[in-house]
Scaffold this motif. Structure first.
Motif, PDB file in Angstrom:
ATOM      1  N   LEU A   1       0.826  -1.136   0.019  1.00  0.00           N
ATOM      2  CA  LEU A   1       0.169  -0.038  -0.115  1.00  0.00           C
ATOM      3  C   LEU A   1       0.988   1.279  -0.073  1.00  0.00           C
ATOM      4  O   LEU A   1       0.519   2.318  -0.716  1.00  0.00           O
ATOM      5  CB  LEU A   1      -0.882   0.173   1.204  1.00  0.00           C
ATOM      6  N   THR A   2       1.996   1.113   0.885  1.00  0.00           N
ATOM      7  CA  THR A   2       2.831   2.408   0.997  1.00  0.00           C
ATOM      8  C   THR A   2       3.480   2.672  -0.306  1.00  0.00           C
ATOM      9  O   THR A   2       3.600   3.871  -0.850  1.00  0.00           O
ATOM     10  CB  THR A   2       3.724   2.124   2.186  1.00  0.00           C
ATOM     11  N   VAL A   3       4.230   1.669  -0.889  1.00  0.00           N
ATOM     12  CA  VAL A   3       5.072   1.928  -2.117  1.00  0.00           C
ATOM     13  C   VAL A   3       4.257   2.227  -3.422  1.00  0.00           C
ATOM     14  O   VAL A   3       4.668   2.908  -4.134  1.00  0.00           O
ATOM     15  CB  VAL A   3       6.090   0.596  -2.389  1.00  0.00           C
ATOM     16  N   LYS A   4       2.947   1.781  -3.323  1.00  0.00           N
ATOM     17  CA  LYS A   4       2.096   2.072  -4.255  1.00  0.00           C
ATOM     18  C   LYS A   4       1.597   3.627  -4.426  1.00  0.00           C
ATOM     19  O   LYS A   4       1.659   4.042  -5.626  1.00  0.00           O
ATOM     20  CB  LYS A   4       0.886   1.105  -4.500  1.00  0.00           C
ATOM     21  N   ARG A   5       1.523   4.000  -3.182  1.00  0.00           N
ATOM     22  CA  ARG A   5       1.303   5.475  -3.035  1.00  0.00           C
ATOM     23  C   ARG A   5       2.242   6.195  -3.512  1.00  0.00           C
ATOM     24  O   ARG A   5       2.364   7.327  -4.192  1.00  0.00           O
ATOM     25  CB  ARG A   5       0.685   5.717  -1.747  1.00  0.00           C
ATOM     26  N   ILE A   6       3.534   5.821  -3.425  1.00  0.00           N
ATOM     27  CA  ILE A   6       4.759   6.423  -3.627  1.00  0.00           C
ATOM     28  C   ILE A   6       4.997   6.303  -5.229  1.00  0.00           C
ATOM     29  O   ILE A   6       5.368   7.457  -5.806  1.00  0.00           O
ATOM     30  CB  ILE A   6       6.095   6.197  -2.947  1.00  0.00           C
ATOM     31  N   GLU A   7       4.540   5.188  -5.853  1.00  0.00           N
ATOM     32  CA  GLU A   7       4.884   4.837  -7.049  1.00  0.00           C
ATOM     33  C   GLU A   7       4.073   5.899  -7.820  1.00  0.00           C
ATOM     34  O   GLU A   7       4.470   6.304  -8.961  1.00  0.00           O
ATOM     35  CB  GLU A   7       4.682   3.408  -7.581  1.00  0.00           C
ATOM     36  N   GLY A   8       2.525   5.770  -7.553  1.00  0.00           N
ATOM     37  CA  GLY A   8       1.852   6.807  -8.356  1.00  0.00           C
ATOM     38  C   GLY A   8       0.944   6.094  -9.285  1.00  0.00           C
ATOM     39  O   GLY A   8       0.632   4.988  -9.066  1.00  0.00           O
ATOM     40  N   ALA A   9       0.689   6.811 -10.283  1.00  0.00           N
ATOM     41  CA  ALA A   9      -0.428   6.086 -11.431  1.00  0.00           C
ATOM     42  C   ALA A   9       0.283   4.852 -11.859  1.00  0.00           C
ATOM     43  O   ALA A   9      -0.651   3.965 -12.363  1.00  0.00           O
ATOM     44  CB  ALA A   9      -0.378   7.251 -12.469  1.00  0.00           C
ATOM     45  N   ASN A  10       1.578   4.517 -12.092  1.00  0.00           N
ATOM     46  CA  ASN A  10       1.829   3.108 -12.582  1.00  0.00           C
ATOM     47  C   ASN A  10       1.905   2.201 -11.721  1.00  0.00           C
ATOM     48  O   ASN A  10       2.550   0.905 -11.915  1.00  0.00           O
ATOM     49  CB  ASN A  10       3.198   3.364 -13.427  1.00  0.00           C
ATOM     50  N   ALA A  11       1.592   2.386 -10.332  1.00  0.00           N
ATOM     51  CA  ALA A  11       1.517   1.384  -9.195  1.00  0.00           C
ATOM     52  C   ALA A  11       1.427  -0.161  -9.654  1.00  0.00           C
ATOM     53  O   ALA A  11       2.019  -0.951  -9.588  1.00  0.00           O
ATOM     54  CB  ALA A  11       0.923   1.961  -8.048  1.00  0.00           C
ATOM     55  N   ASN A  12       0.025  -0.124 -10.150  1.00  0.00           N
ATOM     56  CA  ASN A  12      -0.594  -1.418 -10.557  1.00  0.00           C
ATOM     57  C   ASN A  12       0.301  -2.224 -11.672  1.00  0.00           C
ATOM     58  O   ASN A  12       0.528  -3.567 -11.761  1.00  0.00           O
ATOM     59  CB  ASN A  12      -1.964  -1.656 -11.030  1.00  0.00           C
ATOM     60  N   GLN A  13       0.807  -1.408 -12.528  1.00  0.00           N
ATOM     61  CA  GLN A  13       1.533  -2.069 -13.523  1.00  0.00           C
ATOM     62  C   GLN A  13       2.962  -2.500 -13.183  1.00  0.00           C
ATOM     63  O   GLN A  13       3.511  -3.692 -13.391  1.00  0.00           O
ATOM     64  CB  GLN A  13       1.870  -0.798 -14.709  1.00  0.00           C
ATOM     65  N   VAL A  14       3.713  -1.996 -12.182  1.00  0.00           N
ATOM     66  CA  VAL A  14       4.875  -2.058 -11.450  1.00  0.00           C
ATOM     67  C   VAL A  14       4.567  -3.311 -10.537  1.00  0.00           C
ATOM     68  O   VAL A  14       5.235  -4.189 -10.519  1.00  0.00           O
ATOM     69  CB  VAL A  14       5.399  -1.178 -10.883  1.00  0.00           C
ATOM     70  N   PHE A  15       3.640  -3.001  -9.491  1.00  0.00           N
ATOM     71  CA  PHE A  15       3.830  -4.170  -8.261  1.00  0.00           C
ATOM     72  C   PHE A  15       2.341  -5.201  -8.504  1.00  0.00           C
ATOM     73  O   PHE A  15       2.280  -5.934  -7.510  1.00  0.00           O
ATOM     74  CB  PHE A  15       3.620  -3.367  -7.140  1.00  0.00           C
ATOM     75  N   GLY A  16       1.778  -4.889  -9.619  1.00  0.00           N
ATOM     76  CA  GLY A  16       0.560  -5.824  -9.482  1.00  0.00           C
ATOM     77  C   GLY A  16      -0.562  -5.374  -8.871  1.00  0.00           C
ATOM     78  O   GLY A  16      -0.567  -4.484  -8.090  1.00  0.00           O
ATOM     79  N   ASP A  17      -1.672  -6.122  -9.130  1.00  0.00           N
ATOM     80  CA  ASP A  17      -3.010  -5.735  -8.401  1.00  0.00           C
ATOM     81  C   ASP A  17      -3.084  -6.337  -6.914  1.00  0.00           C
ATOM     82  O   ASP A  17      -2.095  -7.126  -6.677  1.00  0.00           O
ATOM     83  CB  ASP A  17      -4.273  -6.414  -9.299  1.00  0.00           C
ATOM     84  N   GLY A  18      -3.847  -5.625  -6.098  1.00  0.00           N
ATOM     85  CA  GLY A  18      -3.825  -6.173  -4.823  1.00  0.00           C
ATOM     86  C   GLY A  18      -2.605  -5.737  -3.723  1.00  0.00           C
ATOM     87  O   GLY A  18      -2.058  -4.795  -4.281  1.00  0.00           O
ATOM     88  N   LEU A  19      -2.698  -6.251  -2.660  1.00  0.00           N
ATOM     89  CA  LEU A  19      -1.765  -5.491  -1.593  1.00  0.00           C
ATOM     90  C   LEU A  19      -0.669  -6.685  -1.152  1.00  0.00           C
ATOM     91  O   LEU A  19      -0.597  -6.677   0.198  1.00  0.00           O
ATOM     92  CB  LEU A  19      -2.547  -4.958  -0.662  1.00  0.00           C
ATOM     93  N   SER A  20      -0.629  -7.601  -1.897  1.00  0.00           N
ATOM     94  CA  SER A  20       0.263  -8.869  -1.306  1.00  0.00           C
ATOM     95  C   SER A  20       1.769  -8.924  -1.948  1.00  0.00           C
ATOM     96  O   SER A  20       2.359  -9.929  -1.699  1.00  0.00           O
ATOM     97  CB  SER A  20      -0.406 -10.048  -1.882  1.00  0.00           C
TER      98      SER A  20
END
Length: 428
Positions: A308-327
């Motif tokens: 959750l934290t790094v996706k917020r920092i990553e920004g718009a491309n978060a799901n593309q980089v870290f995948g869907d979900g929070l695992s």
């Protein structure tokens, strides 16, 4: 307590220890079953020992075991401020709680004979695992293999080549250093040495994992260091890895390819911010983790909050980089603990590693070397993956460490003397 009931309790306790020990050489379902029985059996045994007012002296003498309870208390307290949804936070806490397996094995294994029997089960199950991989390397599919047989990974029995290579490296260290633990059985030394060679050869010649190569190199370097005169050990620990790296690079096209891949992927991330590749993903995840730690260096973001934290920092491309979900996880255990618990979390993991080495230094040389080698493989895994947090490989490390600590603390032989001032600070 009636004698028959005592014998039943002993048999049940040994069955649980044997099952959880063998399970780390089997698919994940067996590990889950073994953990469940271990938790239940340990709870019952703990209640019985409290009723009989028997102190857990073994637990009290191991710094690494006592520190586990401090670590889990820190993760539990962080539930109060975690930024993750409660279900994800609890799931993450349960994953971290596999460290309790170390303490539970030390608690359930009561005598040196029981510890040796558990190690025998470990050796037999790992031999089955290693031989299965070699059979698969010849082109045969063993019916118990559950891995997806991608052509270049055809010698992987369960899970992934990463898990298997780390497990084989640690197993090789245990087999090699413990081969003379039973001096009355010459065949045991030959068998264990053969298993050690087969495990490392599997890593170096059949697999493609970069972390597995490094872990195998660490195991070999430590083994060489302990087999040369004491005054040359520090030099050998610096020179031998460089020599081995050069030999592997010169003789293995596969190894050359992996080195080139790491360099290329790292350069692409540096220049083009390419975070799709294996190395690029890690570098990006590590950078985001450090940024997250900088936001909350004292308390961290709470257990389960990394994605959750790094996706917020990553920004718009978060799901593309870290995948869907929070695992997801940073593929680096020290940074994972740092994001969740702050700088103190990373320090706690370092302290636990130091406590394991400190406990190992009290044991006889063969066990001491085996335990330190397993710790070294675990650290290598934690530097490039979340090896304690992940299922299967994390359970393997906890169970292997638990068995070795139990043997050391339950052995009747006198404890080894601390290193002398002239020993270069290295184990005997």
């Amino acid at each position: 307590m009636p004698h028959s009931l005592t014998r039943f309790g002993l048999s049940l306790r040994l069955f649980i220890v044997g099952l959880v020990t063998a399970s780390v050489s089997l698919p994940m379902a067996w590990i889950s079953l073994g953990k469940l029985l271990l938790f239940v059996g340990c709870l019952v045994y703990f209640v019985v020992t409290l009723k009989q007012k028997r102190a857990q002296d073994a637990l009290n003498t191991l710094w690494s075991v006592r520190l586990i309870f401090v670590i889990l208390a820190a993760f539990a307290v962080s539930l109060l401020w975690t930024q993750a949804p409660l279900d994800m936070a609890v799931t993450a806490f349960v994953k971290h709680s596999k460290l309790l397996e170390v303490a539970m094995l030390v608690m359930l294994i009561r005598t040196p004979r029981e510890a040796r029997l558990a190690l025998l089960v470990f050796g037999l199950s790992q031999a089955f695992f290693i031989l299965s991989s070699w059979v698969m390397a010849t082109g045969y599919r063993v019916p118990w293999a559950t891995s997806i047989l991608i052509p270049q990974y055809k010698a992987v029995v369960y899970s992934t080549y990463l898990d298997q290579t780390l497990m084989f490296a640690a197993t090789a260290a245990v087999c090699w250093h413990m081969r003379r633990h039973w001096p009355q059985a010459a065949w045991a030394a030959v068998t264990l040495a053969t298993l050690a060679v087969l495990a490392l050869a599997n890593n170096l010649f059949l697999q493609v994992g970069k972390t597995g190569y490094l872990a195998s190199l660490v195991v070999l370097s430590l083994a060489v260091m302990w087999h040369i005169p004491r005054q040359w050990r520090v030099v050998s620990l610096m020179v031998f890895p460089v020599v081995m790296f050069g030999l592997m690079y010169a003789s293995s096209a596969k190894f050359q390819g992996k080195v080139a891949q790491v360099i290329t992927e790292s350069q692409n991330y540096s220049v083009q911010n390419d975070n799709i590749s294996s190395s690029g993903f890690r570098l990006n995840a590590w950078r985001r983790s450090l940024q997250a730690m900088a936001e909350q260096p004292l308390t961290g973001h709470g257990v389960g909050s990394w994605t959750l934290t790094v996706k917020r920092i990553e920004g718009a491309n978060a799901n593309q980089v870290f995948g869907d979900g929070l695992s997801s996880n940073p593929h680096q255990e020290f940074l994972l603990w740092g994001v969740e618990l702050g700088v103190a979390g990373s320090l706690l993991l370092l302290l636990w590693v130091a406590a394991l080495v400190r406990d190992a230094m009290r044991f006889d040389p063969p066990l001491q070397r085996a335990l330190i080698s397993v710790v070294a493989v675990m650290v290598v895994g934690c530097l490039f993956n979340s090896s304690l947090y992940d299922a299967l490989i994390g359970d393997f490390f906890c169970i292997t460490l638990g068995l070795l600590l139990a043997l050391g603390v339950r052995t009747d032989a006198p404890l080894a003397v601390s290193p002398s001032p002239h020993s270069n600070g290295l184990p005997a």
